[in-house]
Design an enzyme around this catalytic site. Structure first.
Site, mmCIF file in Angstrom:
data_model
loop_
_atom_site.group_PDB
_atom_site.id
_atom_site.type_symbol
_atom_site.label_atom_id
_atom_site.label_comp_id
_atom_site.label_asym_id
_atom_site.label_seq_id
_atom_site.Cartn_x
_atom_site.Cartn_y
_atom_site.Cartn_z
ATOM 1 N N ASN A 407 -87.344 39.983 -70.116
ATOM 2 C CA ASN A 407 -88.145 40.662 -71.260
ATOM 3 C C ASN A 407 -87.145 40.823 -72.361
ATOM 4 O O ASN A 407 -87.428 40.640 -73.562
ATOM 5 C CB ASN A 407 -88.487 42.055 -70.819
ATOM 6 C CG ASN A 407 -89.636 42.007 -69.794
ATOM 7 O OD1 ASN A 407 -90.473 41.065 -70.015
ATOM 8 N ND2 ASN A 407 -90.044 42.785 -68.838
ATOM 9 N N ASP A 416 -94.732 38.498 -69.458
ATOM 10 C CA ASP A 416 -96.138 38.501 -68.809
ATOM 11 C C ASP A 416 -96.327 36.985 -68.292
ATOM 12 O O ASP A 416 -96.941 36.883 -67.372
ATOM 13 C CB ASP A 416 -97.191 38.864 -69.861
ATOM 14 C CG ASP A 416 -97.009 40.295 -70.145
ATOM 15 O OD1 ASP A 416 -97.578 40.834 -71.136
ATOM 16 O OD2 ASP A 416 -96.475 41.078 -69.239
ATOM 17 N N GLU A 442 -92.736 44.184 -61.774
ATOM 18 C CA GLU A 442 -92.304 42.919 -61.343
ATOM 19 C C GLU A 442 -92.171 42.643 -59.800
ATOM 20 O O GLU A 442 -91.602 41.820 -59.588
ATOM 21 C CB GLU A 442 -91.039 42.451 -61.748
ATOM 22 C CG GLU A 442 -89.543 43.124 -61.549
ATOM 23 C CD GLU A 442 -89.410 44.372 -62.446
ATOM 24 O OE1 GLU A 442 -90.369 44.796 -62.958
ATOM 25 O OE2 GLU A 442 -88.341 44.835 -62.288
#
Length: 524
Positions: A407, A416, A442
Protein backbone atom coordinates in the site's frame (compact mmCIF):
# COMPACT_ATOMS: atom_id res chain seq x y z
CA UNK A 1 -68.96 8.46 10.64
CA UNK A 2 -66.95 6.93 13.44
CA UNK A 3 -64.76 9.36 15.34
CA UNK A 4 -61.36 8.20 16.52
CA UNK A 5 -59.91 9.52 19.72
CA UNK A 6 -57.00 11.80 18.95
CA UNK A 7 -53.65 10.45 20.07
CA UNK A 8 -50.12 11.64 19.50
CA UNK A 9 -49.58 13.60 16.34
CA UNK A 10 -46.89 12.69 13.85
CA UNK A 11 -45.19 16.02 14.49
CA UNK A 12 -45.01 15.29 18.22
CA UNK A 13 -43.79 11.72 17.67
CA UNK A 14 -41.04 12.72 15.24
CA UNK A 15 -39.97 15.56 17.53
CA UNK A 16 -39.86 13.15 20.47
CA UNK A 17 -37.80 10.68 18.43
CA UNK A 18 -35.36 13.43 17.42
CA UNK A 19 -34.99 14.56 21.04
CA UNK A 20 -34.54 10.98 22.23
CA UNK A 21 -32.00 10.22 19.50
CA UNK A 22 -30.03 13.37 20.31
CA UNK A 23 -30.02 12.69 24.04
CA UNK A 24 -29.05 9.04 23.55
CA UNK A 25 -26.30 10.05 21.11
CA UNK A 26 -25.01 12.62 23.56
CA UNK A 27 -25.16 10.12 26.41
CA UNK A 28 -23.38 7.48 24.32
CA UNK A 29 -20.71 9.97 23.30
CA UNK A 30 -20.13 11.02 26.90
CA UNK A 31 -19.97 7.43 28.14
CA UNK A 32 -17.60 6.45 25.33
CA UNK A 33 -15.40 9.49 25.91
CA UNK A 34 -15.32 8.86 29.65
CA UNK A 35 -14.42 5.19 29.17
CA UNK A 36 -11.71 5.97 26.63
CA UNK A 37 -10.34 8.83 28.72
CA UNK A 38 -10.44 6.76 31.90
CA UNK A 39 -8.79 3.78 30.22
CA UNK A 40 -6.11 6.04 28.77
CA UNK A 41 -5.43 7.69 32.13
CA UNK A 42 -5.24 4.34 33.91
CA UNK A 43 -2.90 2.96 31.24
CA UNK A 44 -0.70 6.05 31.48
CA UNK A 45 -0.46 5.85 35.26
CA UNK A 46 0.31 2.13 35.13
CA UNK A 47 3.04 2.62 32.53
CA UNK A 48 4.44 5.64 34.37
CA UNK A 49 4.58 3.81 37.69
CA UNK A 50 6.19 0.74 36.12
CA UNK A 51 8.87 2.87 34.44
CA UNK A 52 9.39 4.79 37.66
CA UNK A 53 9.73 1.61 39.72
CA UNK A 54 12.32 0.28 37.25
CA UNK A 55 14.25 3.54 37.48
CA UNK A 56 14.24 3.40 41.29
CA UNK A 57 15.27 -0.28 41.20
CA UNK A 58 18.22 0.71 39.03
CA UNK A 59 19.09 3.56 41.40
CA UNK A 60 18.80 1.22 44.39
CA UNK A 61 21.08 -1.28 42.66
CA UNK A 62 23.66 1.44 42.06
CA UNK A 63 23.38 2.56 45.69
CA UNK A 64 23.83 -0.98 47.06
CA UNK A 65 26.81 -1.62 44.79
CA UNK A 66 28.39 1.63 46.03
CA UNK A 67 27.77 0.64 49.65
CA UNK A 68 29.24 -2.83 49.09
CA UNK A 69 32.21 -1.26 47.35
CA UNK A 70 32.76 1.08 50.29
CA UNK A 71 32.57 -1.78 52.83
CA UNK A 72 35.07 -3.74 50.73
CA UNK A 73 37.38 -0.73 50.73
CA UNK A 74 37.07 -0.44 54.54
CA UNK A 75 37.81 -4.18 54.91
CA UNK A 76 40.95 -3.86 52.74
CA UNK A 77 42.19 -0.92 54.83
CA UNK A 78 41.66 -2.93 58.03
CA UNK A 79 43.48 -5.95 56.55
CA UNK A 80 46.65 -3.86 56.44
CA UNK A 81 46.42 -3.01 60.14
CA UNK A 82 48.01 -5.18 62.84
CA UNK A 83 45.37 -4.17 65.36
CA UNK A 84 42.02 -2.42 65.17
CA UNK A 85 42.50 1.33 65.52
CA UNK A 86 39.42 2.94 67.08
CA UNK A 87 40.31 6.35 65.67
CA UNK A 88 40.69 4.84 62.21
CA UNK A 89 37.18 3.34 62.46
CA UNK A 90 35.82 6.76 63.47
CA UNK A 91 37.53 8.35 60.45
CA UNK A 92 36.23 5.66 58.09
CA UNK A 93 32.70 6.08 59.47
CA UNK A 94 32.84 9.83 58.91
CA UNK A 95 33.72 9.16 55.29
CA UNK A 96 30.65 6.87 54.97
CA UNK A 97 28.02 8.64 57.07
CA UNK A 98 26.02 9.34 53.93
CA UNK A 99 25.58 5.57 53.46
CA UNK A 100 25.60 3.94 56.92
CA UNK A 101 24.11 4.73 60.31
CA UNK A 102 26.98 2.93 62.05
CA UNK A 103 30.15 0.99 61.33
CA UNK A 104 31.16 -2.09 63.37
CA UNK A 105 34.23 -4.38 63.31
CA UNK A 106 33.91 -7.86 64.86
CA UNK A 107 36.44 -10.70 65.15
CA UNK A 108 35.88 -14.34 64.20
CA UNK A 109 34.09 -14.88 67.54
CA UNK A 110 31.73 -11.97 66.72
CA UNK A 111 33.22 -9.89 69.56
CA UNK A 112 33.10 -6.18 68.75
CA UNK A 113 36.62 -4.78 68.21
CA UNK A 114 35.53 -1.27 67.20
CA UNK A 115 32.32 0.62 66.59
CA UNK A 116 31.41 4.11 65.39
CA UNK A 117 29.61 6.09 66.56
CA UNK A 118 30.06 5.00 70.17
CA UNK A 119 26.50 5.67 71.40
CA UNK A 120 24.57 3.07 69.41
CA UNK A 121 23.74 0.82 72.39
CA UNK A 122 26.61 -1.72 72.18
CA UNK A 123 30.27 -1.38 73.16
CA UNK A 124 33.69 -2.79 72.35
CA UNK A 125 33.93 -6.30 73.77
CA UNK A 126 30.23 -7.07 73.41
CA UNK A 127 29.38 -10.15 71.40
CA UNK A 128 27.01 -9.97 68.43
CA UNK A 129 24.31 -12.64 68.69
CA UNK A 130 22.15 -12.11 65.62
CA UNK A 131 21.76 -14.82 62.98
CA UNK A 132 23.01 -12.34 60.41
CA UNK A 133 26.33 -11.81 62.24
CA UNK A 134 26.69 -15.59 62.59
CA UNK A 135 26.09 -15.95 58.85
CA UNK A 136 28.72 -13.31 58.09
CA UNK A 137 31.29 -15.28 60.17
CA UNK A 138 30.26 -18.69 58.84
CA UNK A 139 30.19 -17.77 55.15
CA UNK A 140 33.23 -15.43 55.30
CA UNK A 141 31.68 -13.63 52.33
CA UNK A 142 30.33 -10.19 51.61
CA UNK A 143 26.57 -9.99 51.98
CA UNK A 144 23.50 -7.80 52.41
CA UNK A 145 21.35 -9.20 55.22
CA UNK A 146 17.61 -9.38 55.48
CA UNK A 147 16.08 -6.90 57.95
CA UNK A 148 16.38 -8.06 61.59
CA UNK A 149 16.07 -6.78 65.13
CA UNK A 150 19.49 -6.07 66.61
CA UNK A 151 20.31 -6.38 70.31
CA UNK A 152 19.79 -2.61 70.51
CA UNK A 153 16.14 -3.11 69.47
CA UNK A 154 16.60 -1.41 66.12
CA UNK A 155 15.34 -2.87 62.84
CA UNK A 156 18.50 -2.89 60.71
CA UNK A 157 20.11 -4.17 57.53
CA UNK A 158 23.77 -5.24 57.71
CA UNK A 159 26.10 -4.75 54.71
CA UNK A 160 29.24 -6.76 55.54
CA UNK A 161 32.62 -7.73 54.10
CA UNK A 162 35.18 -10.26 55.48
CA UNK A 163 38.60 -9.24 56.86
CA UNK A 164 41.65 -11.47 56.31
CA UNK A 165 45.21 -11.01 57.60
CA UNK A 166 48.29 -10.92 55.41
CA UNK A 167 48.47 -14.72 55.46
CA UNK A 168 44.88 -15.08 54.28
CA UNK A 169 43.59 -16.16 57.69
CA UNK A 170 40.04 -14.96 58.47
CA UNK A 171 40.04 -12.29 61.20
CA UNK A 172 36.38 -11.27 61.25
CA UNK A 173 34.19 -8.82 59.37
CA UNK A 174 33.33 -5.18 59.05
CA UNK A 175 29.70 -4.19 58.71
CA UNK A 176 27.80 -1.06 57.84
CA UNK A 177 24.28 -0.79 59.22
CA UNK A 178 21.11 0.85 57.92
CA UNK A 179 18.57 1.78 60.63
CA UNK A 180 15.31 1.20 58.78
CA UNK A 181 13.10 2.97 61.33
CA UNK A 182 15.31 6.03 61.46
CA UNK A 183 16.76 8.43 58.93
CA UNK A 184 18.91 6.36 56.55
CA UNK A 185 20.37 6.36 53.06
CA UNK A 186 17.41 4.41 51.62
CA UNK A 187 14.80 6.76 53.04
CA UNK A 188 16.87 9.77 51.93
CA UNK A 189 16.78 8.47 48.36
CA UNK A 190 13.10 7.47 48.31
CA UNK A 191 11.30 9.93 50.59
CA UNK A 192 11.31 12.60 47.88
CA UNK A 193 9.10 10.39 45.73
CA UNK A 194 5.83 11.24 47.48
CA UNK A 195 3.61 13.31 45.22
CA UNK A 196 0.68 15.65 45.75
CA UNK A 197 -1.74 13.29 43.99
CA UNK A 198 -1.20 10.63 46.66
CA UNK A 199 1.39 8.61 44.71
CA UNK A 200 4.19 7.10 46.77
CA UNK A 201 6.91 4.45 46.73
CA UNK A 202 7.54 1.58 49.12
CA UNK A 203 10.11 -1.24 49.26
CA UNK A 204 9.77 -4.85 50.43
CA UNK A 205 12.47 -7.42 51.13
CA UNK A 206 12.41 -10.94 49.74
CA UNK A 207 10.25 -12.12 52.66
CA UNK A 208 7.56 -9.52 51.94
CA UNK A 209 8.43 -7.20 54.85
CA UNK A 210 8.38 -3.43 54.41
CA UNK A 211 11.87 -1.91 54.59
CA UNK A 212 10.75 1.51 53.39
CA UNK A 213 7.37 3.23 53.51
CA UNK A 214 6.37 6.92 53.68
CA UNK A 215 4.57 6.02 56.90
CA UNK A 216 7.59 5.10 59.03
CA UNK A 217 5.39 3.23 61.51
CA UNK A 218 4.70 0.58 58.88
CA UNK A 219 8.38 -0.30 58.35
CA UNK A 220 8.92 -3.91 59.37
CA UNK A 221 5.32 -4.97 58.72
CA UNK A 222 4.64 -7.96 56.48
CA UNK A 223 2.69 -7.28 53.27
CA UNK A 224 3.15 -10.75 51.81
CA UNK A 225 -0.63 -10.98 51.27
CA UNK A 226 -0.44 -8.08 48.83
CA UNK A 227 -0.68 -9.43 45.27
CA UNK A 228 1.88 -6.96 43.89
CA UNK A 229 4.31 -7.75 46.71
CA UNK A 230 4.04 -11.46 45.90
CA UNK A 231 4.82 -10.84 42.24
CA UNK A 232 7.74 -8.47 42.74
CA UNK A 233 9.57 -10.60 45.31
CA UNK A 234 9.26 -13.54 42.92
CA UNK A 235 11.39 -11.55 40.46
CA UNK A 236 8.66 -10.09 38.24
CA UNK A 237 8.33 -6.57 36.87
CA UNK A 238 5.09 -5.03 35.58
CA UNK A 239 2.00 -3.04 36.52
CA UNK A 240 -1.61 -3.67 37.53
CA UNK A 241 -4.56 -2.37 39.51
CA UNK A 242 -4.40 -3.62 43.07
CA UNK A 243 -6.28 -3.27 46.35
CA UNK A 244 -3.88 -2.96 49.27
CA UNK A 245 -4.28 -4.50 52.72
CA UNK A 246 -6.13 -1.40 53.93
CA UNK A 247 -8.80 -1.78 51.21
CA UNK A 248 -7.63 1.13 49.02
CA UNK A 249 -7.34 0.67 45.24
CA UNK A 250 -4.12 1.74 43.54
CA UNK A 251 -2.52 1.77 40.08
CA UNK A 252 0.79 0.11 40.84
CA UNK A 253 4.02 -0.42 38.92
CA UNK A 254 6.67 -2.72 40.36
CA UNK A 255 10.28 -3.74 39.64
CA UNK A 256 12.67 -6.32 41.11
CA UNK A 257 16.16 -5.39 42.34
CA UNK A 258 18.24 -8.59 41.96
CA UNK A 259 21.32 -7.53 43.98
CA UNK A 260 19.33 -7.46 47.24
CA UNK A 261 16.18 -9.37 46.15
CA UNK A 262 14.15 -6.28 47.08
CA UNK A 263 10.98 -5.17 45.36
CA UNK A 264 10.28 -1.52 44.49
CA UNK A 265 6.61 -0.52 44.15
CA UNK A 266 5.41 2.87 42.90
CA UNK A 267 1.65 3.38 43.13
CA UNK A 268 -1.03 6.02 42.59
CA UNK A 269 -4.56 6.05 44.11
CA UNK A 270 -7.08 4.85 41.52
CA UNK A 271 -9.40 7.77 42.25
CA UNK A 272 -6.81 10.13 40.78
CA UNK A 273 -8.54 9.59 37.41
CA UNK A 274 -11.92 10.79 38.72
CA UNK A 275 -11.20 14.52 38.70
CA UNK A 276 -10.12 14.80 35.02
CA UNK A 277 -13.03 12.51 34.08
CA UNK A 278 -15.56 14.78 35.80
CA UNK A 279 -13.93 17.79 34.16
CA UNK A 280 -14.28 16.11 30.75
CA UNK A 281 -18.00 15.42 31.28
CA UNK A 282 -18.65 19.01 32.34
CA UNK A 283 -16.84 20.42 29.31
CA UNK A 284 -18.67 18.10 26.92
CA UNK A 285 -22.07 19.10 28.33
CA UNK A 286 -21.30 22.82 28.15
CA UNK A 287 -19.91 22.50 24.64
CA UNK A 288 -22.84 20.39 23.38
CA UNK A 289 -25.68 22.48 24.82
CA UNK A 290 -25.88 25.16 22.03
CA UNK A 291 -25.73 22.48 19.33
CA UNK A 292 -28.36 20.45 21.16
CA UNK A 293 -30.79 23.38 21.14
CA UNK A 294 -30.09 24.10 17.47
CA UNK A 295 -30.71 20.49 16.44
CA UNK A 296 -33.92 20.38 18.47
CA UNK A 297 -35.28 23.41 16.60
CA UNK A 298 -34.20 21.93 13.30
CA UNK A 299 -35.84 18.61 14.17
CA UNK A 300 -39.12 20.31 15.06
CA UNK A 301 -39.13 22.18 11.75
CA UNK A 302 -38.39 19.01 9.73
CA UNK A 303 -41.12 17.14 11.62
CA UNK A 304 -43.61 19.83 10.64
CA UNK A 305 -42.61 19.60 6.98
CA UNK A 306 -43.00 15.83 6.99
CA UNK A 307 -46.28 15.72 8.91
CA UNK A 308 -48.22 18.12 6.72
CA UNK A 309 -48.13 16.22 3.38
CA UNK A 310 -48.44 12.84 5.09
CA UNK A 311 -51.68 13.91 6.77
CA UNK A 312 -53.55 13.26 3.53
CA UNK A 313 -52.26 9.70 3.38
CA UNK A 314 -53.15 9.25 7.05
CA UNK A 315 -56.77 10.22 6.31
CA UNK A 316 -56.99 7.51 3.66
CA UNK A 317 -55.55 4.99 6.09
CA UNK A 318 -58.19 5.98 8.62
CA UNK A 319 -60.93 5.30 6.08
CA UNK A 320 -59.32 2.04 5.06
CA UNK A 321 -59.49 0.66 8.58
CA UNK A 322 -63.25 0.17 8.10
CA UNK A 323 -62.74 -1.73 4.85
CA UNK A 324 -59.27 -3.23 4.44
CA UNK A 325 -57.88 -2.79 0.94
CA UNK A 326 -55.29 -5.14 -0.59
CA UNK A 327 -51.98 -3.54 -1.39
CA UNK A 328 -52.51 -3.78 -5.14
CA UNK A 329 -55.87 -1.99 -4.85
CA UNK A 330 -54.59 1.09 -3.02
CA UNK A 331 -55.86 3.98 -5.14
CA UNK A 332 -53.65 6.75 -6.40
CA UNK A 333 -53.84 9.66 -4.01
CA UNK A 334 -54.14 12.86 -5.99
CA UNK A 335 -52.08 15.46 -4.29
CA UNK A 336 -49.87 18.33 -5.21
CA UNK A 337 -47.19 16.84 -2.97
CA UNK A 338 -44.73 14.66 -4.80
CA UNK A 339 -43.76 12.83 -1.61
CA UNK A 340 -47.29 11.57 -1.02
CA UNK A 341 -47.70 10.25 -4.57
CA UNK A 342 -44.24 8.65 -4.41
CA UNK A 343 -45.04 6.99 -1.10
CA UNK A 344 -48.26 5.50 -2.46
CA UNK A 345 -46.48 4.06 -5.51
CA UNK A 346 -43.55 2.86 -3.42
CA UNK A 347 -45.82 0.85 -1.13
CA UNK A 348 -47.16 -1.12 -4.09
CA UNK A 349 -43.76 -1.72 -5.62
CA UNK A 350 -42.21 -2.61 -2.25
CA UNK A 351 -44.85 -5.28 -1.56
CA UNK A 352 -44.29 -6.85 -4.99
CA UNK A 353 -40.52 -6.93 -4.80
CA UNK A 354 -40.09 -7.68 -1.11
CA UNK A 355 -39.41 -11.41 -1.42
CA UNK A 356 -37.08 -10.90 -4.37
CA UNK A 357 -35.15 -8.19 -2.54
CA UNK A 358 -34.84 -10.25 0.62
CA UNK A 359 -33.45 -13.20 -1.33
CA UNK A 360 -30.92 -10.99 -3.06
CA UNK A 361 -30.00 -9.30 0.23
CA UNK A 362 -29.35 -12.60 1.95
CA UNK A 363 -26.86 -13.41 -0.79
CA UNK A 364 -25.19 -9.98 -0.79
CA UNK A 365 -24.56 -9.79 2.95
CA UNK A 366 -22.50 -12.97 2.78
CA UNK A 367 -20.16 -11.83 -0.02
CA UNK A 368 -17.10 -9.61 0.43
CA UNK A 369 -17.62 -6.73 -1.97
CA UNK A 370 -13.95 -6.26 -2.88
CA UNK A 371 -12.80 -9.84 -3.49
CA UNK A 372 -16.02 -11.74 -4.21
CA UNK A 373 -15.11 -14.29 -1.55
CA UNK A 374 -17.31 -15.22 1.38
CA UNK A 375 -17.22 -12.61 4.12
CA UNK A 376 -16.88 -12.99 7.88
CA UNK A 377 -20.61 -13.57 8.35
CA UNK A 378 -20.67 -16.39 5.82
CA UNK A 379 -17.54 -17.88 7.39
CA UNK A 380 -19.09 -17.79 10.89
CA UNK A 381 -22.30 -19.38 9.63
CA UNK A 382 -20.56 -22.16 7.72
CA UNK A 383 -18.24 -23.01 10.59
CA UNK A 384 -21.15 -23.12 13.05
CA UNK A 385 -23.05 -25.43 10.68
CA UNK A 386 -20.11 -27.82 10.25
CA UNK A 387 -19.39 -27.92 13.97
CA UNK A 388 -23.06 -28.58 14.78
CA UNK A 389 -23.05 -31.53 12.36
CA UNK A 390 -19.74 -32.79 13.87
CA UNK A 391 -18.14 -32.75 10.41
CA UNK A 392 -14.31 -32.92 10.39
CA UNK A 393 -12.68 -29.96 8.66
CA UNK A 394 -9.54 -27.82 8.70
CA UNK A 395 -9.24 -24.06 9.10
CA UNK A 396 -6.41 -22.31 7.24
CA UNK A 397 -5.79 -18.69 8.30
CA UNK A 398 -3.52 -16.67 5.97
CA UNK A 399 -2.02 -13.19 6.02
CA UNK A 400 -0.16 -11.40 3.20
CA UNK A 401 3.41 -10.67 4.28
CA UNK A 402 4.39 -7.00 4.36
CA UNK A 403 1.09 -5.89 2.82
CA UNK A 404 1.47 -2.43 4.34
CA UNK A 405 4.58 -2.00 2.18
CA UNK A 406 2.48 -2.74 -0.93
CA UNK A 407 0.00 0.00 0.00
CA UNK A 408 2.77 2.43 0.92
CA UNK A 409 4.70 1.75 -2.30
CA UNK A 410 1.95 1.36 -4.92
CA UNK A 411 -1.09 2.93 -3.27
CA UNK A 412 -4.33 1.47 -1.96
CA UNK A 413 -5.83 0.97 -5.43
CA UNK A 414 -3.00 -1.42 -6.31
CA UNK A 415 -3.33 -2.94 -2.83
CA UNK A 416 -6.97 -3.78 -3.64
CA UNK A 417 -5.84 -5.40 -6.90
CA UNK A 418 -3.41 -7.58 -4.96
CA UNK A 419 -6.23 -8.69 -2.64
CA UNK A 420 -8.44 -9.59 -5.63
CA UNK A 421 -5.49 -11.42 -7.19
CA UNK A 422 -5.00 -13.53 -4.06
CA UNK A 423 -8.74 -14.30 -3.96
CA UNK A 424 -8.64 -15.64 -7.55
CA UNK A 425 -5.66 -17.88 -6.80
CA UNK A 426 -7.38 -19.22 -3.65
CA UNK A 427 -10.52 -20.12 -5.60
CA UNK A 428 -8.50 -21.84 -8.34
CA UNK A 429 -6.54 -23.98 -5.88
CA UNK A 430 -9.40 -24.99 -3.58
CA UNK A 431 -12.18 -27.55 -4.09
CA UNK A 432 -15.82 -26.81 -4.74
CA UNK A 433 -16.81 -27.95 -1.25
CA UNK A 434 -14.25 -25.69 0.43
CA UNK A 435 -15.11 -22.15 1.56
CA UNK A 436 -12.65 -19.39 0.69
CA UNK A 437 -13.27 -16.26 2.74
CA UNK A 438 -11.85 -12.87 3.58
CA UNK A 439 -11.48 -12.55 7.32
CA UNK A 440 -10.60 -8.85 7.27
CA UNK A 441 -7.92 -6.51 5.87
CA UNK A 442 -5.17 -8.62 4.29
CA UNK A 443 -6.14 -11.72 6.29
CA UNK A 444 -7.87 -14.57 4.40
CA UNK A 445 -8.78 -18.15 5.11
CA UNK A 446 -10.08 -21.44 3.75
CA UNK A 447 -12.45 -23.90 5.42
CA UNK A 448 -11.36 -27.26 4.00
CA UNK A 449 -14.27 -29.72 4.21
CA UNK A 450 -13.68 -33.35 5.27
CA UNK A 451 -9.99 -32.63 5.78
CA UNK A 452 -7.23 -33.41 8.23
CA UNK A 453 -3.85 -31.78 8.78
CA UNK A 454 -2.15 -33.43 5.80
CA UNK A 455 -4.44 -32.17 3.06
CA UNK A 456 -4.84 -28.74 4.63
CA UNK A 457 -1.09 -28.22 4.95
CA UNK A 458 -0.54 -29.46 1.39
CA UNK A 459 -3.16 -26.98 0.11
CA UNK A 460 -1.65 -24.09 2.10
CA UNK A 461 1.86 -24.89 0.91
CA UNK A 462 0.77 -25.22 -2.75
CA UNK A 463 -0.99 -21.88 -2.55
CA UNK A 464 2.00 -20.28 -0.85
CA UNK A 465 4.48 -21.70 -3.36
CA UNK A 466 2.30 -20.70 -6.32
CA UNK A 467 2.13 -17.09 -5.09
CA UNK A 468 5.88 -16.98 -4.52
CA UNK A 469 6.64 -17.79 -8.20
CA UNK A 470 3.80 -15.85 -9.83
CA UNK A 471 3.81 -12.14 -10.61
CA UNK A 472 1.15 -10.21 -8.77
CA UNK A 473 -0.44 -6.97 -10.09
CA UNK A 474 2.61 -5.14 -8.68
CA UNK A 475 4.73 -7.04 -11.27
CA UNK A 476 6.47 -8.91 -8.47
CA UNK A 477 5.49 -11.92 -6.40
CA UNK A 478 3.93 -11.77 -2.96
CA UNK A 479 4.26 -14.19 -0.07
CA UNK A 480 1.92 -15.16 2.69
CA UNK A 481 2.11 -16.85 6.07
CA UNK A 482 -0.41 -19.46 7.16
CA UNK A 483 -1.61 -21.18 10.31
CA UNK A 484 -3.74 -24.35 10.48
CA UNK A 485 -6.12 -25.78 13.07
CA UNK A 486 -8.32 -28.88 12.68
CA UNK A 487 -11.76 -29.73 14.09
CA UNK A 488 -12.14 -31.43 16.48
CA UNK A 489 -8.43 -32.08 17.18
CA UNK A 490 -7.55 -28.49 18.17
CA UNK A 491 -10.91 -27.47 19.60
CA UNK A 492 -14.62 -28.06 19.49
CA UNK A 493 -15.75 -24.43 19.23
CA UNK A 494 -15.28 -21.79 16.55
CA UNK A 495 -13.49 -19.50 18.96
CA UNK A 496 -10.99 -22.20 19.97
CA UNK A 497 -10.22 -23.07 16.34
CA UNK A 498 -9.77 -19.43 15.30
CA UNK A 499 -7.48 -18.78 18.27
CA UNK A 500 -5.39 -21.87 17.50
CA UNK A 501 -5.11 -21.02 13.80
CA UNK A 502 -4.22 -17.39 14.65
CA UNK A 503 -1.54 -18.58 17.09
CA UNK A 504 -0.04 -20.77 14.38
CA UNK A 505 -0.22 -17.88 11.88
CA UNK A 506 1.54 -15.61 14.37
CA UNK A 507 4.22 -18.30 14.79
CA UNK A 508 4.74 -18.32 11.01
CA UNK A 509 5.23 -14.56 11.12
CA UNK A 510 7.65 -14.83 14.03
CA UNK A 511 9.69 -17.57 12.31
CA UNK A 512 10.42 -15.50 9.19
CA UNK A 513 7.12 -15.41 7.21
CA UNK A 514 6.32 -17.26 3.94
CA UNK A 515 5.68 -20.51 5.79
CA UNK A 516 2.89 -22.71 7.09
CA UNK A 517 2.59 -23.61 10.77
CA UNK A 518 0.28 -26.27 12.17
CA UNK A 519 -1.17 -25.47 15.59
CA UNK A 520 0.22 -27.54 18.41
CA UNK A 521 -2.02 -30.21 19.83
CA UNK A 522 -3.59 -29.43 23.23
CA UNK A 523 -1.24 -30.46 26.01
CA UNK A 524 1.74 -30.71 23.65
Amino acid sequence: MKFIKKGFTLRFTISLLVITAILLTLLTSIISAVQVNRSSLISNYLNKNESYAKKLASNTNDLLMTMQGNIWAVAQILEREEATDVQLIDDLFQENTQYFNSLVVADHNRDIQAISPHNVGVSIGDRLTSEQSKMAVNTKKASISEPYRATTGRLIILVSAPIFDKNGIYKGFVGGTIYLEEKNVLSDMLKEHFFGDGSYVYVVDKSGNLIFHPNNKRVGQSVIENEVAQKVISGQCGSQRVTNLEGNEFLAGYAYEPNSSWGIISQTPAQVVDKPTHHLVTRMLLFSLPFLLLILLLGWWIASRIAKPLYTLAQFSDEATLRPVPAENIPEIRSSYYEVRLLSQSVKIALQNMNQDLTHLRHEVKIDELTGLANRRAFDGMMAEWIASNMPFALIMMDIDHFKLVNDTYGHVMGDEVLRYLARIMQLMSNEDDLCFRYGGEEFGILVKHSGLGRAKEMADRLREQLAVTKSPTDSSITLSAGIAVFPVHGRSAQQLIEKADEALYQSKENGRNRTTVSQLPGA
